[in-house]
Design an enzyme around this catalytic site. Structure first.
Site, short mmCIF file in Angstrom:
data_model
loop_
_atom_site.label_atom_id
_atom_site.label_comp_id
_atom_site.label_asym_id
_atom_site.label_seq_id
_atom_site.Cartn_x
_atom_site.Cartn_y
_atom_site.Cartn_z
N LYS A 1 -15.60 17.03 10.47
CA LYS A 1 -16.23 16.36 11.53
C LYS A 1 -17.02 17.98 12.25
O LYS A 1 -16.15 18.65 12.76
CB LYS A 1 -16.04 15.77 12.49
CG LYS A 1 -15.85 14.08 12.22
CD LYS A 1 -15.64 13.55 13.35
CE LYS A 1 -15.64 11.86 13.10
NZ LYS A 1 -13.97 11.46 13.17
N THR B 1 0.52 -1.32 0.25
CA THR B 1 -0.41 0.05 -0.02
C THR B 1 1.07 1.31 -0.19
O THR B 1 1.93 1.04 0.40
CB THR B 1 -1.03 -0.09 1.30
OG1 THR B 1 -0.12 0.20 2.37
CG2 THR B 1 -1.64 -1.19 1.11
N GLU C 1 -5.60 -4.28 0.09
CA GLU C 1 -6.18 -4.97 0.33
C GLU C 1 -6.75 -6.02 -0.11
O GLU C 1 -7.13 -6.87 0.82
CB GLU C 1 -6.35 -4.38 1.98
CG GLU C 1 -4.92 -3.90 2.36
CD GLU C 1 -5.14 -2.24 2.12
OE1 GLU C 1 -5.93 -2.07 1.26
OE2 GLU C 1 -4.60 -1.62 3.25
N TRP D 1 -20.96 14.62 10.81
CA TRP D 1 -20.18 15.00 9.25
C TRP D 1 -20.07 15.27 7.90
O TRP D 1 -22.13 14.75 7.55
CB TRP D 1 -19.92 12.52 9.40
CG TRP D 1 -18.80 12.35 10.71
CD1 TRP D 1 -19.10 12.84 11.10
CD2 TRP D 1 -18.77 11.18 10.10
NE1 TRP D 1 -18.69 12.25 12.69
CE2 TRP D 1 -18.28 10.61 11.74
CE3 TRP D 1 -18.86 9.73 9.55
CZ2 TRP D 1 -17.75 9.67 12.01
CZ3 TRP D 1 -18.82 8.59 10.13
CH2 TRP D 1 -17.48 8.60 11.03
P1 ADP Z 1 -3.59 3.17 -2.02
O1 ADP Z 1 -2.88 2.65 -1.78
O2 ADP Z 1 -2.87 4.87 -1.51
O3 ADP Z 1 -3.95 2.91 -0.61
P2 ADP Z 1 -5.79 2.34 -2.94
O4 ADP Z 1 -5.06 1.72 -4.70
O5 ADP Z 1 -5.73 0.98 -2.39
O6 ADP Z 1 -4.27 2.99 -2.87
O7 ADP Z 1 -7.08 2.87 -2.28
C1 ADP Z 1 -7.86 2.35 -1.53
C2 ADP Z 1 -8.64 3.52 -1.64
O8 ADP Z 1 -8.97 4.15 -2.46
C3 ADP Z 1 -9.49 3.25 -1.07
O9 ADP Z 1 -9.65 2.63 0.19
C4 ADP Z 1 -10.90 4.13 -1.02
O10 ADP Z 1 -10.35 5.16 -0.20
C5 ADP Z 1 -10.24 5.16 -2.15
N1 ADP Z 1 -10.88 4.20 -3.31
C6 ADP Z 1 -10.97 3.66 -4.41
N2 ADP Z 1 -11.74 3.55 -5.38
C7 ADP Z 1 -12.66 4.69 -5.02
C8 ADP Z 1 -13.76 5.05 -5.64
N3 ADP Z 1 -14.23 4.77 -7.46
N4 ADP Z 1 -14.54 6.24 -4.39
C9 ADP Z 1 -13.95 7.27 -3.94
N5 ADP Z 1 -12.98 6.48 -3.74
C10 ADP Z 1 -11.90 5.28 -3.90
#
Ligand code: ADP
Length: 542
Positions: free
Chosen positions: A439, A186, A331, A444
């Site tokens: 917040k 990640t 994940e 929220w």
């Molecule tokens: P990183 O390593 O930056 O976490 P990821 O690709 O695993 O890379 O990121 C996952 C996160 O990206 C998700 O938990 C969410 O917050 C955001 N995300 C992914 N797709 C979307 C979406 N369609 N809309 C909003 N947020 C998204």
């Protein structure tokens, strides 16, 4: 009583073997780092992945050894996906957009034994090589003619030389389907990066589910161009689902600008693509400026961060390209939800359908999800209650590589760190990352909703909303805007643009204009940086 079916493990090598046998002449087209267009078939890729597997063995790579890559989307990278995992070693894709120090940290943590790289990344290799503790060799993914004449790294190996020495006809070994197949860290916006370690089984189940009609709808009649990098969660699994269905694959290499992508879409008759919103921004701008169309592109999946409704509208209304808004994370291999309508929605008006299409969509079979309040109690699926989003399923992690970060699960569920609502029909909407939610007075406010409205304004190129400390309300929203080149818009005009679109108390307290919004290694807005930059902004007193 056990059933009486053949006991055949789900192994990644079988996907490419299937494509080579049943889609032997289907093409894989790549724009190479060297500049030319390379073309070959699934049969060629399979043959060469087998040679690579032998070469890896000759270099001492054994079962469960990690092998790193720093590479664009291209045919050699694709061969590595299969050659490495196919022998039971672990394909470790590294994001080259990370800082060299982070790259070295990740490669050392993974204990990569070899590192394969595209020539573009030679300067990174030269910077990190002295700090690599476990890496025994660096392989340039090119042929002899393009090998660097000299390099600070001694003994660089040449990919094509390695393959040339080996023979065809490799027999893929059989082993337990729960064997680790690939590793992806990640991006570690908080703390050190953590490794998601996928298995052969999780990868194949994910590939099957991704190809379903209500997921990405991939088939042997598609030509698929993943813009999403192969170093970003396995190009969202497309490196596996394309050969699984026998789709033609088109790899864009390093050139991700609007013109290069549009050219490839047209010359290779691409029907389906995938990428994060920031990439599509460039493409849409190019197509609009040059008055172009898409002749074959019929749909694209957009995810990684929230896809602004204005972008979905532009694709669908101006260019007839259907947007599949999807959500997932490293994940989760990564697919969690994809937005596709149900039959009962087909009679709705276009506007009503659009209201559904902007959501992140429904859970794919294989992913179960729920939203809970801060007390852990499950919240209703009423489309209004916001809660922390938790998931579980056979392609969701149960922990991180080397136990980093401890046990992340809560009663068997993985907390995504996202905040969401779910409609009675199961359509999920991400309202925020939990650390980005604003917040205000105990309630929220969704920063994503406020950003989506701002980017719909014709003068706005990019917009981010962060919470800024407020003496009475704890936090209030601040809108940060990058204007389109040459466009003019004032604070008052932007705030007026929210009229009638949100509850009054959600209205940002102030607007600041800036030249650029910092993006992370996967193309997402870096809100941590924005908070450092603008967190102490003094809001006007009402
Ligand atoms: P990183 O390593 O930056 O976490 P990821 O690709 O695993 O890379 O990121 C996952 C996160 O990206 C998700 O938990 C969410 O917050 C955001 N995300 C992914 N797709 C979307 C979406 N369609 N809309 C909003 N947020 C998204």
């Amino acid at each position: 009583m056990l059933g009486i079916m053949q006991d055949q493990p789900l192994l990644i090598s079988s996907v490419l073997a299937h494509a080579a046998r049943h889609h032997a002449d289907t093409e894989i087209v790549s724009r190479t780092v060297e500049g030319s267009i390379h073309r070959y078939t699934y049969a060629d890729a399979h043959r060469r992945a087998g040679r690579l597997a032998r070469a890896l063995g000759a270099l001492g790579v054994g079962f469960s050894d990690r092998v790193g890559t720093l590479a664009w989307n291209g045919y050699r990278h694709f061969e590595l996906y299969y050659g490495i995992s196919g022998i039971g070693a672990v394909m470790h894709t590294i994001n080259p957009r990370l800082h060299p120090e982070q790259i070295a940290w990740i490669a050392n943590h993974a204990e990569d034994k070899l590192l394969f790289f595209d020539l573009t990344f030679l300067p990174i290799i030269e910077a990190v090589a002295p700090h690599m503790r476990t890496c025994k060799g660096f392989v340039a993914m090119t042929d002899r003619a393009h090998m660097p004449a000299s390099s600070k790294v001694a003994g660089l190996l040449c990919y094509e030389d390695l393959l040339e020495r080996e023979s065809d006809g490799f027999e893929w070994p059989t082993f337990d389907e729960n064997t680790a197949s690939s590793l992806c860290y990640t991006s570690g916006t908080t703390g050190n990066p953590k490794g998601a370690l996928y298995t052969h089984r999780s990868t194949i189940l994910h590939a099957y589910a991704s190809a379903l009609p209500d997921t990405l709808d991939c088939s042997a009649r598609d030509a698929i161009l993943p813009v999403v990098p192969m170093f970003h969660v396995n190009a969202w699994g497309l490196a596996y689902s394309c050969p699984l269905v026998g789709a033609k694959l088109v790899f864009p290499g390093p050139q991700l600008d609007g013109k290069s992508l549009h050219d490839l879409f047209e010359t290779e008759k691409v029907t389906f693509s995938a990428g994060v919103p920031t990439v599509w921004q460039g493409l849409l701008a190019y197509v609009k400026q040059n008055n172009l169309r898409f002749s074959t592109l019929s749909r694209t999946v957009i995810g990684g961060s929230s896809c602004p409704p204005a972008m979905i509208k532009a694709f669908q209304d101006d260019y007839g390209v259907r947007v599949l808004h999807a959500w997932g994370m490293t994940e989760m291999s990564p697919l969690g939800t994809v937005c596709n309508l149900k039959t009962k929605h087909l009679g709705l008006t276009k506007d009503e359908q659009f209201g559904i299409e902007v959501t992140q969509g429904r859970a794919v079979y294989g992913v179960d999800m729920k939203i809970v309040g801060d007390d852990g109690q499950e919240l209703p699926w009423d489309g209004k209650s916001f809660g922390n989003l938790l998931v579980r399923g056979p392609w969701v992690v149960k922990g991180y590589f080397k136990g980093e970060g401890g046990d992340p699960l809560v009663d068997g569920w993985f907390p995504t760190g996202d905040v969401a609502t779910i409609s009675p029909d199961g359509f999920m909407t991400i309202t925020d990352r939990s650390k980005d939610v604003i917040k205000s007075g105990g309630e929220w406010i969704s920063s994503i909703d406020l950003e989506n409205i701002a980017v719909a304004h014709p003068a706005v190129l990019q917009a981010a909303v962060i919470g800024v400390a407020h003496p009475k309300w704890d936090e209030r929203p601040l809108l940060i805007v990058v204007r389109k080149p040459g466009a003019q818009v004032t604070r008052e005009e932007l705030l007026g643009f929210y009229d009638g679109k949100i509850a009054k108390w959600w209205l940002p307290d102030d607007v600041v204009f800036t030249d650029a919004i910092p993006l992370g290694a996967t193309g997402k807005m870096l809100k941590t940086k924005l908070r450092e930059q603008f967190g102490s902004h003094r809001l006007p007193t009402a």
